[in-house]
Design a protein around this motif. Structure first.
Motif, short mmCIF file in Angstrom:
data_model
loop_
_atom_site.label_atom_id
_atom_site.label_comp_id
_atom_site.label_asym_id
_atom_site.label_seq_id
_atom_site.Cartn_x
_atom_site.Cartn_y
_atom_site.Cartn_z
N LEU A 100 9.46 6.97 -11.66
CA LEU A 100 8.04 7.80 -11.09
C LEU A 100 7.91 9.02 -11.03
O LEU A 100 8.81 9.69 -10.57
CB LEU A 100 7.92 7.19 -9.66
CG LEU A 100 7.53 6.16 -8.91
CD1 LEU A 100 7.36 5.72 -8.19
CD2 LEU A 100 6.06 5.15 -9.52
N SER A 101 6.92 9.65 -11.64
CA SER A 101 6.43 10.89 -11.86
C SER A 101 6.55 11.89 -10.57
O SER A 101 6.88 11.33 -9.26
CB SER A 101 5.51 11.50 -12.49
OG SER A 101 4.73 11.05 -11.98
N TYR A 102 7.03 13.22 -10.50
CA TYR A 102 6.77 13.87 -8.98
C TYR A 102 5.22 13.96 -8.98
O TYR A 102 5.23 14.23 -7.55
CB TYR A 102 7.17 15.65 -9.23
CG TYR A 102 8.58 15.68 -9.41
CD1 TYR A 102 10.02 14.74 -8.76
CD2 TYR A 102 9.03 15.85 -10.76
CE1 TYR A 102 11.43 14.77 -8.57
CE2 TYR A 102 10.22 16.03 -10.89
CZ TYR A 102 11.52 15.12 -9.64
OH TYR A 102 12.93 15.74 -10.10
N ASP A 146 1.64 12.17 -4.65
CA ASP A 146 -0.11 11.36 -4.05
C ASP A 146 -0.15 10.68 -2.57
O ASP A 146 0.94 9.81 -2.67
CB ASP A 146 0.19 10.84 -5.58
CG ASP A 146 -1.28 10.26 -5.30
OD1 ASP A 146 -2.34 10.74 -4.47
OD2 ASP A 146 -2.52 9.56 -6.51
N GLU A 147 -1.15 11.23 -2.80
CA GLU A 147 -1.02 10.48 -0.73
C GLU A 147 -2.04 9.26 -0.74
O GLU A 147 -2.17 9.15 0.31
CB GLU A 147 -1.78 11.83 0.51
CG GLU A 147 -0.16 12.90 0.54
CD GLU A 147 -0.70 13.90 1.45
OE1 GLU A 147 -2.30 13.95 2.36
OE2 GLU A 147 -0.15 15.00 1.79
N LYS A 148 -2.49 9.51 -1.87
CA LYS A 148 -3.28 8.08 -1.80
C LYS A 148 -2.43 6.68 -1.99
O LYS A 148 -1.38 6.26 -2.16
CB LYS A 148 -4.35 8.13 -2.84
CG LYS A 148 -5.30 6.78 -3.39
CD LYS A 148 -6.52 6.99 -4.03
CE LYS A 148 -7.28 5.58 -4.46
NZ LYS A 148 -7.68 6.42 -5.40
N LEU A 149 -2.95 5.72 -0.81
CA LEU A 149 -2.39 4.65 -0.76
C LEU A 149 -3.49 3.36 -1.53
O LEU A 149 -3.91 3.27 -1.50
CB LEU A 149 -2.75 3.95 0.97
CG LEU A 149 -2.39 4.94 2.25
CD1 LEU A 149 -2.46 4.39 3.15
CD2 LEU A 149 -0.51 5.18 1.84
N SER A 150 -1.65 2.74 -2.16
CA SER A 150 -2.50 1.77 -2.89
C SER A 150 -3.14 0.62 -2.40
O SER A 150 -3.43 0.39 -1.31
CB SER A 150 -1.16 1.13 -3.79
OG SER A 150 -0.57 2.57 -4.37
N ALA A 161 13.55 3.57 -8.80
CA ALA A 161 12.21 3.54 -8.79
C ALA A 161 11.95 2.87 -8.05
O ALA A 161 10.75 2.64 -7.92
CB ALA A 161 13.03 2.69 -10.19
N GLY A 162 12.25 1.85 -7.23
CA GLY A 162 11.12 1.34 -5.99
C GLY A 162 11.38 -0.44 -5.95
O GLY A 162 10.73 -0.65 -6.14
N LYS A 182 0.94 -1.51 0.07
CA LYS A 182 -0.61 -0.24 0.35
C LYS A 182 0.65 1.11 -0.12
O LYS A 182 0.14 2.26 -0.45
CB LYS A 182 -0.60 -0.11 1.01
CG LYS A 182 -0.18 0.24 2.15
CD LYS A 182 -1.42 -0.03 3.74
CE LYS A 182 -0.86 0.24 4.96
NZ LYS A 182 -1.88 -0.41 6.22
N TYR A 183 2.29 1.58 1.00
CA TYR A 183 3.24 1.75 0.52
C TYR A 183 4.00 2.44 -0.94
O TYR A 183 5.08 3.23 -1.46
CB TYR A 183 3.92 2.44 1.47
CG TYR A 183 3.45 2.42 3.15
CD1 TYR A 183 2.26 3.22 3.39
CD2 TYR A 183 3.30 1.14 3.41
CE1 TYR A 183 1.80 3.46 4.47
CE2 TYR A 183 2.67 1.06 5.02
CZ TYR A 183 2.27 1.63 5.29
OH TYR A 183 1.82 1.64 6.56
N VAL A 184 3.04 2.21 -1.49
CA VAL A 184 4.10 1.58 -2.84
C VAL A 184 3.12 2.32 -4.05
O VAL A 184 2.59 2.12 -4.24
CB VAL A 184 4.44 -0.16 -3.76
CG1 VAL A 184 5.06 0.09 -5.11
CG2 VAL A 184 5.40 -1.08 -3.07
N LYS A 185 4.24 3.20 -4.69
CA LYS A 185 3.26 4.62 -5.51
C LYS A 185 3.43 3.94 -6.42
O LYS A 185 4.38 4.02 -6.93
CB LYS A 185 3.91 5.90 -5.17
CG LYS A 185 3.77 6.48 -3.54
CD LYS A 185 4.21 7.85 -3.82
CE LYS A 185 3.56 8.65 -1.54
NZ LYS A 185 2.48 8.55 -1.81
#
Length: 506
Positions: free
Chosen positions: A394-396, A401-405, A225-226, A195-198
């Motif tokens: 990732l783009s800025y 974005d603060e929305k969780l996955s 990039a993660g 959920k913390y992976v954007k």
């Protein structure tokens, strides 16, 4: 006078029974150990002699011979100190009661007579239980580890005087209670959660499919990039270990000396991430007295190779045989050792030395440099990676974005359902996951409807896909169908599998 007690040793991660015999007779005073012994076992003479003296026992001035049988298996480690001391004390008459044949004794002695812990207690107790042993006298600090095996009385002792009083019936020592067998609810993975992976929808989907069929996976992308964060989330979407799997994994860690008991049977799947400077011996296991390596420590879990192209080529190539056989064989002069190595391999690497490719405005690498970098991974090893995904920068806007996955717990439910379908499909075949299917199983369980077969045949001809890639695509498509709850492999499942094959990236 002759006496004997039963003990156990370790060969690989398998326990074997050792009969410790002690004979005290008249003759020139000496203390002799025989039975194909390593150096640390021979050093037990001084530890046993001094420990008995410091606990108030009179060491006999006679000819003492201690034999460890069978004589054709090399004995190593310090766990024979305590059984040797008890056998000698029994021959001296200090232990008045005959030691039952369903009792084993294990432990190392300190010079003051205290008993200290040893490695490998769990696999030895499990093996002893299978041989009908019902009581194990072990060091007090190993009592919780030994209690992980059911149906065995685990007696933890602090020193040599305590075990003598216990065997003589003068001291009542209660067996250690059984360890809690929790089912894995509430497993904590140090804050890692999908959920913390954007962003990264493709990589997240690749992770879910890889976990659904225990497929090997390679992630290629720019630094930052993660990739590492995604890999660390894989254990959070895998089902918890079953009790049998947990005992198998904990036995490996026990032999390696890495098991820290917490009073419960751990159900978290291993996640092993060695540094790229790791040697091939540290990866596969070995040494003078072979111990499990990183691939065995990752058994039933994940082996993550970050910066995979930075590992030495030889270290990477030794992974090929374990990936096929799900075990590793280490041959030494004193014997052959087999360690389990059934793991999910996950690799992460940059697309070039600087990591900016294919952004040519930022990439500073020449074409020969990029080719040399990518060629550090051999084609046979890459062919064993069922899934390959591109992890994009990732783009800025996405980072802000603060929305969780979607959380790992929700993804895990689908993975567990897919694993259950595979368990029922392969029941009695020795196969657990789609990734383990051979040619026969692939042909049997990955049959395509006629219209799908015709479409797939045209796609294979256009893309010029090899036979190995063909089998990989079918197995991955079978997993995608299992996650979707479908009985048959459809066009959309094959299309996604071909996209995730993506061998052109490398």
């Amino acid at each position: 006078m002759l006496s004997s007690v039963l003990s156990f040793g370790i060969h690989g991660i398998e326990g074997f029974c050792v009969k410790v015999e002690a004979d005290i007779s008249d003759g020139m005073p000496m203390f002799e150990l025989v039975g194909y012994l390593s150096g640390e076992v021979r050093e037990a003479r001084e530890r046993v002699r001094t420990a008995l003296k410091n606990k108030g026992f009179t060491f006999p001035v006679k000819r003492i011979t201690v034999n460890l049988s069978p004589g054709n298996i090399r004995k190593q480690g310090t766990g024979y100190d305590l059984p040797m001391a008890v056998a000698i004390l029994s021959a001296m008459g200090e232990v008045r009661e005959e030691i039952p044949r369903d009792t084993i004794i294990l432990g190392e002695l300190m010079l003051n007579g205290d008993v200290t812990g040893i490695n490998g207690i769990l696999p030895m107790v499990i093996k002893a239980r299978s041989m009908g042993i019902r009581r194990c006298i072990i060091p007090y600090e190993n009592r919780e580890e030994g209690a992980m095996a059911d149906d065995v009385d685990i007696i933890g002792v602090h020193d040599i005087r305590e075990i003598v009083e216990y065997l003589n019936g003068e001291l009542d020592v209660k067996p250690c209670g059984s360890i809690s067998t929790e089912t894995g609810n509430g497993i904590s993975y140090g804050g890692c959660d999908l959920k913390y992976v954007k962003g990264q929808k493709v990589a997240r989907r690749g992770l879910e499919i890889a976990a659904g069929g225990m497929h090997n996976m390679l992630m290629v992308g720019a630094p930052g990039a993660g990739k590492s964060m995604l890999a660390k989330c894989i254990p959070t979407i895998l089902p918890p270990l079953t009790k049998e799997e947990a005992l198998e994994v904990l036995s490996i860690y026990s032999v390696a000396g890495l098991l820290k008991s917490s009073g419960r049977l751990m159900r978290e799947r291993p996640f092993v991430s060695p540094h790229h400077t790791v040697t091939d011996v540290a990866m596969t296991g070995g040494g003078v007295y072979p111990r499990p390596g990183n691939i065995s420590l990752a058994h039933r879990g994940v082996l993550f190779l970050d910066e995979m192209a930075e590992f030495s080529r030889y270290t990477l190539e030794v992974l090929r045989q374990p990936l096929e056989d799900r075990s590793i064989t280490v041959a030494r002069n004193q014997g052959t050792y087999v360690f389990p190595a059934d793991f999910m391999l996950v690799g992460a690497m940059n697309p070039c030395p600087c990591g900016a490719y294919p952004d040519l405005s930022r990439c500073t690498c020449t074409v020969p440099q990029r080719k040399r970098y990518l060629n550090r991974l051999s084609r046979p090893l890459l062919d064993r990676m069922d899934i390959c995904v591109d992890v994009e920068r990732l783009s800025y806007e996405c980072m802000m974005d603060e929305k969780l996955s979607e959380a790992s717990g929700d993804v895990r439910k689908r993975v567990i359902a897919a694993h259950e379908r595979q368990r029922m499909r392969f029941e009695g075949s020795g196969i657990l996951f789609n990734s383990q299917m051979g040619a026969e199983e692939t042909g049997r369980f990955c049959r395509l409807p006629d219209d799908v077969r015709e479409w797939f045949s045209d796609a294979l001809e256009r893309l010029d896909i090899s036979a190995r890639s063909y089998n990989k695509i079918l197995k991955v498509a079978r997993t995608i169908a299992d996650i979707a709850g479908a009985d048959d492999i459809e066009k959309e499942h094959l299309s996604e599998a071909m996209f995730l094959n993506n061998s052109y990236i490398i």
